[in-house]
Design an enzyme around this catalytic site. Structure first.
Site, PDB file in Angstrom:
ATOM      1  CG  HIS A 117      -2.355   0.979   1.173  1.00  0.00           C
ATOM      2  ND1 HIS A 117      -2.037   1.976   0.300  1.00  0.00           N
ATOM      3  CD2 HIS A 117      -3.099   1.030   2.091  1.00  0.00           C
ATOM      4  CE1 HIS A 117      -3.097   2.374   0.761  1.00  0.00           C
ATOM      5  NE2 HIS A 117      -4.275   2.857   1.684  1.00  0.00           N
ATOM      6  CG  HIS A 176      -4.374   1.349  -8.131  1.00  0.00           C
ATOM      7  ND1 HIS A 176      -5.168   0.917  -7.620  1.00  0.00           N
ATOM      8  CD2 HIS A 176      -3.580   1.621  -6.766  1.00  0.00           C
ATOM      9  CE1 HIS A 176      -6.023   1.483  -7.426  1.00  0.00           C
ATOM     10  NE2 HIS A 176      -4.603   1.892  -6.791  1.00  0.00           N
ATOM     11  CG  ASP A 193       3.532   4.688  -3.024  1.00  0.00           C
ATOM     12  OD1 ASP A 193       2.899   5.848  -3.185  1.00  0.00           O
ATOM     13  OD2 ASP A 193       2.212   3.984  -2.985  1.00  0.00           O
TER      14      ASP A 193
HETATM   15  N1  ACO Z   1       5.511  -6.560 -10.542  1.00  0.00           N
HETATM   16  C1  ACO Z   1       5.118  -7.096 -11.641  1.00  0.00           C
HETATM   17  N2  ACO Z   1       4.277  -8.603 -11.358  1.00  0.00           N
HETATM   18  C2  ACO Z   1       2.457  -7.694 -11.434  1.00  0.00           C
HETATM   19  C3  ACO Z   1       3.082  -6.625 -10.837  1.00  0.00           C
HETATM   20  C4  ACO Z   1       4.533  -5.480 -10.116  1.00  0.00           C
HETATM   21  N3  ACO Z   1       4.364  -5.146 -10.208  1.00  0.00           N
HETATM   22  N4  ACO Z   1       1.823  -5.921  -9.827  1.00  0.00           N
HETATM   23  C5  ACO Z   1       0.460  -7.577  -9.855  1.00  0.00           C
HETATM   24  N5  ACO Z   1       1.451  -8.221 -10.853  1.00  0.00           N
HETATM   25  C6  ACO Z   1       1.266  -9.519 -11.445  1.00  0.00           C
HETATM   26  C7  ACO Z   1       1.095 -10.760 -10.363  1.00  0.00           C
HETATM   27  O1  ACO Z   1       1.650 -11.442  -9.851  1.00  0.00           O
HETATM   28  C8  ACO Z   1      -0.257 -10.956 -11.174  1.00  0.00           C
HETATM   29  O2  ACO Z   1      -0.189 -12.373 -12.212  1.00  0.00           O
HETATM   30  P1  ACO Z   1      -0.624 -13.226 -12.568  1.00  0.00           P
HETATM   31  O3  ACO Z   1      -1.554 -13.044 -12.507  1.00  0.00           O
HETATM   32  O4  ACO Z   1       0.321 -13.983 -13.675  1.00  0.00           O
HETATM   33  O5  ACO Z   1      -0.722 -14.167 -11.567  1.00  0.00           O
HETATM   34  C9  ACO Z   1      -1.006  -9.922 -12.026  1.00  0.00           C
HETATM   35  O6  ACO Z   1       0.143  -8.901 -11.621  1.00  0.00           O
HETATM   36  C10 ACO Z   1      -2.157  -9.482 -11.198  1.00  0.00           C
HETATM   37  O7  ACO Z   1      -1.536  -8.728 -10.111  1.00  0.00           O
HETATM   38  P2  ACO Z   1      -3.105  -9.297  -8.592  1.00  0.00           P
HETATM   39  O8  ACO Z   1      -2.004  -9.062  -7.534  1.00  0.00           O
HETATM   40  O9  ACO Z   1      -3.548 -10.274  -8.580  1.00  0.00           O
HETATM   41  O10 ACO Z   1      -3.608  -7.469  -8.120  1.00  0.00           O
HETATM   42  P3  ACO Z   1      -3.952  -7.158  -7.406  1.00  0.00           P
HETATM   43  O11 ACO Z   1      -5.189  -6.070  -8.019  1.00  0.00           O
HETATM   44  O12 ACO Z   1      -4.552  -7.777  -5.859  1.00  0.00           O
HETATM   45  O13 ACO Z   1      -2.936  -6.439  -6.960  1.00  0.00           O
HETATM   46  C11 ACO Z   1      -1.284  -4.433  -6.233  1.00  0.00           C
HETATM   47  C12 ACO Z   1      -2.278  -4.772  -6.796  1.00  0.00           C
HETATM   48  C13 ACO Z   1      -1.517  -4.893  -4.818  1.00  0.00           C
HETATM   49  C14 ACO Z   1      -1.453  -2.929  -6.149  1.00  0.00           C
HETATM   50  C15 ACO Z   1       0.354  -5.123  -7.155  1.00  0.00           C
HETATM   51  O14 ACO Z   1      -0.292  -4.644  -8.606  1.00  0.00           O
HETATM   52  C16 ACO Z   1       1.645  -4.338  -6.778  1.00  0.00           C
HETATM   53  O15 ACO Z   1       1.921  -5.577  -5.993  1.00  0.00           O
HETATM   54  N6  ACO Z   1       2.420  -3.785  -6.656  1.00  0.00           N
HETATM   55  C17 ACO Z   1       3.558  -3.281  -6.605  1.00  0.00           C
HETATM   56  C18 ACO Z   1       2.949  -2.558  -5.201  1.00  0.00           C
HETATM   57  C19 ACO Z   1       2.954  -1.696  -5.796  1.00  0.00           C
HETATM   58  O16 ACO Z   1       3.655   0.175  -5.865  1.00  0.00           O
HETATM   59  N7  ACO Z   1       1.554  -0.646  -4.356  1.00  0.00           N
HETATM   60  C20 ACO Z   1       0.767   0.102  -4.466  1.00  0.00           C
HETATM   61  C21 ACO Z   1      -0.362   0.512  -4.789  1.00  0.00           C
HETATM   62  S1  ACO Z   1      -0.987   2.075  -5.099  1.00  0.00           S
HETATM   63  C22 ACO Z   1      -1.139   2.273  -3.351  1.00  0.00           C
HETATM   64  O17 ACO Z   1      -1.376   2.097  -2.561  1.00  0.00           O
HETATM   65  C23 ACO Z   1      -1.477   3.844  -3.145  1.00  0.00           C
END
Ligand code: ACO
Length: 428
Positions: A266, A307, A363
């Site tokens: 987050h 996201h 971010d």
């Molecule tokens: N890098 C690489 N792969 C990713 C990323 C990433 N940043 N984010 C998602 N994926 C992939 C996952 O591995 C998954 O792949 P798969 O389908 O092959 O298993 C797919 O994309 C979907 O990911 P989920 O985890 O299901 O997506 P979710 O909506 O649950 O997660 C989140 C959203 C937590 C923001 C995620 O994208 C992440 O971890 N990002 C990195 C952390 C980040 O930048 N967080 C800030 C968010 S903005 C905020 O809070 C203000």
């Protein structure tokens, strides 16, 4: 409309049910009437609330596919460009843009509450010199509830207003104390002749009674706060609502929000982005790092990408990139910016990220801007919290005033053992 219903046939029993659709949603409790042969009513199963609306809200509108974000109906681009932070906070909290008089009263009320009890200084002194700023923030805000026991009168709107003012006024003071605590610097007290942002920056950076304000950097910080001010039912806001639904005081509820924001998935992501850029180290290492993210060997996701809601560019990220230009024109370009730009370029051309709709989020660039302004990486999330505070409070009050809300208490699907007799210790 007459046909605003969903017809469900339970193939286990052959029975048919008609569930009302209101505002594009069915009510999960309506599923209870659908009983299986065992007589158990159906529940909906939605870990992490992927497709469950937990409330009605009139505060923030997001269309994640179209990259739209609005506060109380006003496009984020217009608010960020034209409003101040306290004006934005008023809009989010009251639902309308303030008149001149309303803004004056609101600003004066906040200005009058910027000091914290001197015992807070002693409380802060108890933290280790290297305590994480977010740990200190959530502890100090939780502690505020002990200084204002009247805050538990949450059904009194005037009392809620007072606590709202206290929170918005005191968080920058506490945040500045935290910044100085980590450096062993004496705390600088609020200066009420300065504006909200100016006072905060002064409390943070003043040395020997002197600080030369930089209006470009202060406006950039204000825009970043505005961009973070609310984001509907995100993890920390849901934490504030969930904890607040027990009718605890707002300081405790907001401290739960700060705890949720602390996590690297987050608000902690902006710190994680900088750490990731450190690990990459050089532009030439970017392609290998992206491959390592994809095959899992990097041990991290691409931080600052992806996201839960935005499946196209995060509109805040677009605005933040513009802020970055104005800040770097003042401070000079951080070498890490080159790595970030290359990372973004490569990721946006890579099918792994494109097919999963992973774009830079708020971010990705904010950390670089905060660093250029002189804040250390482990402090970035504190800045996020300062911006998000109006949203947390507004969502908390909206929850309290919503007659449909009760204490948050999800159901579960039990997967443990069936009943079994207790085994005494000497027979295990
Ligand atoms: N890098 C690489 N792969 C990713 C990323 C990433 N940043 N984010 C998602 N994926 C992939 C996952 O591995 C998954 O792949 P798969 O389908 O092959 O298993 C797919 O994309 C979907 O990911 P989920 O985890 O299901 O997506 P979710 O909506 O649950 O997660 C989140 C959203 C937590 C923001 C995620 O994208 C992440 O971890 N990002 C990195 C952390 C980040 O930048 N967080 C800030 C968010 S903005 C905020 O809070 C203000």
């Amino acid at each position: 409309m007459e046909n605003e219903t969903l017809t469900v046939v339970d193939n286990r029993t052959g029975r048919e049910y008609s569930l009302p659709i209101v505002d594009g949603a069915i009510r999960a409790p309506d599923l209870r009437q659908i009983a299986g042969p065992d007589g158990e009513g159906l529940v909906s199963f939605d870990p992490a609330y992927l497709n469950t609306a937990s409330c009605r809200s009139a505060i923030t509108y997001i269309d994640g596919d179209a990259g739209i974000l609005r506060y109380r109906g006003y496009p984020i681009e217009q608010v960020a460009e034209q409003a101040g932070f306290l004006e934005t906070a008023y809009l989010i909290l009251e639902g309308e843009l303030p008149t001149d008089d309303e803004l004056q009263r609101w600003t004066d009320d906040v200005r009058r509450h910027t000091y914290v009890h001197t015992n807070i200084e002693e409380f802060m002194a108890g933290f280790r010199y290297d305590a994480h700023p977010m740990g200190m923030l959530l502890g100090a805000v939780g502690a505020l509830s002990t200084f204002y026991p009247d805050a538990k009168h949450i059904s009194d709107p005037e009392n809620r207003y007072l606590q709202r003012v206290r929170l918005i006024a005191k968080l920058p003071t506490i945040a500045a104390f935290i910044f100085r605590h980590n450096r062993g610097l004496p705390y600088v007290l609020p200066r009420n002749d300065l504006g909200y942002i100016g006072n905060y920056v002064n409390m943070t950076f003043e040395i020997g009674g002197r600080h030369e304000p930089n209006p470009v950097l202060q406006r950039a910080l204000e825009i970043l706060f505005i961009l973070h001010a609310d984001h509907e039912q995100n993890c920390s806001t849901s934490a504030v609502r969930g904890v607040g639904s027990s009718h605890v005081d707002p300081f405790s509820a907001v401290s739960a929000g700060i705890a949720a924001l602390y996590g690297p998935l987050h608000g902690g992501a902006n710190e994680a982005v900088l750490n990731m850029l450190d690990v990459i180290g050089d532009v030439k290492n970017v392609p290998a790092f992206v491959e390592a993210v994809k095959d899992g060997s990097a041990g991290t996701r691409l931080m600052g990408f992806g996201h839960r809601v935005y499946k196209s560019y995060d509109p805040r990220a677009t605005l933040i990139k513009q802020v970055a230009d104005s800040v770097f024109a003042e401070t000079g370009v951080d070498p890490k910016l080159k790595i970030a730009l290359e990372l973004e370029r490569i990721a946006l051309e890579d099918d792994y990220f494109v097919s999963r709709k992973l774009y830079p989020n708020v971010d990705f660039y904010s950390g670089l801007i905060y660093k250029a302004m002189g804040y250390p990486a482990d402090y970035f999330t504190v800045l996020f919290a300062l911006g998000r505070l109006p949203g947390w409070i507004a969502q908390w009050e909206e929850m309290l005033n919503d007659p449909e809300q009760k204490i948050a208490r999800p159901r579960q699907l039990y997967t443990g053992s069936a009943e079994r007799p207790y085994v005494p210790l000497d027979r295990r």
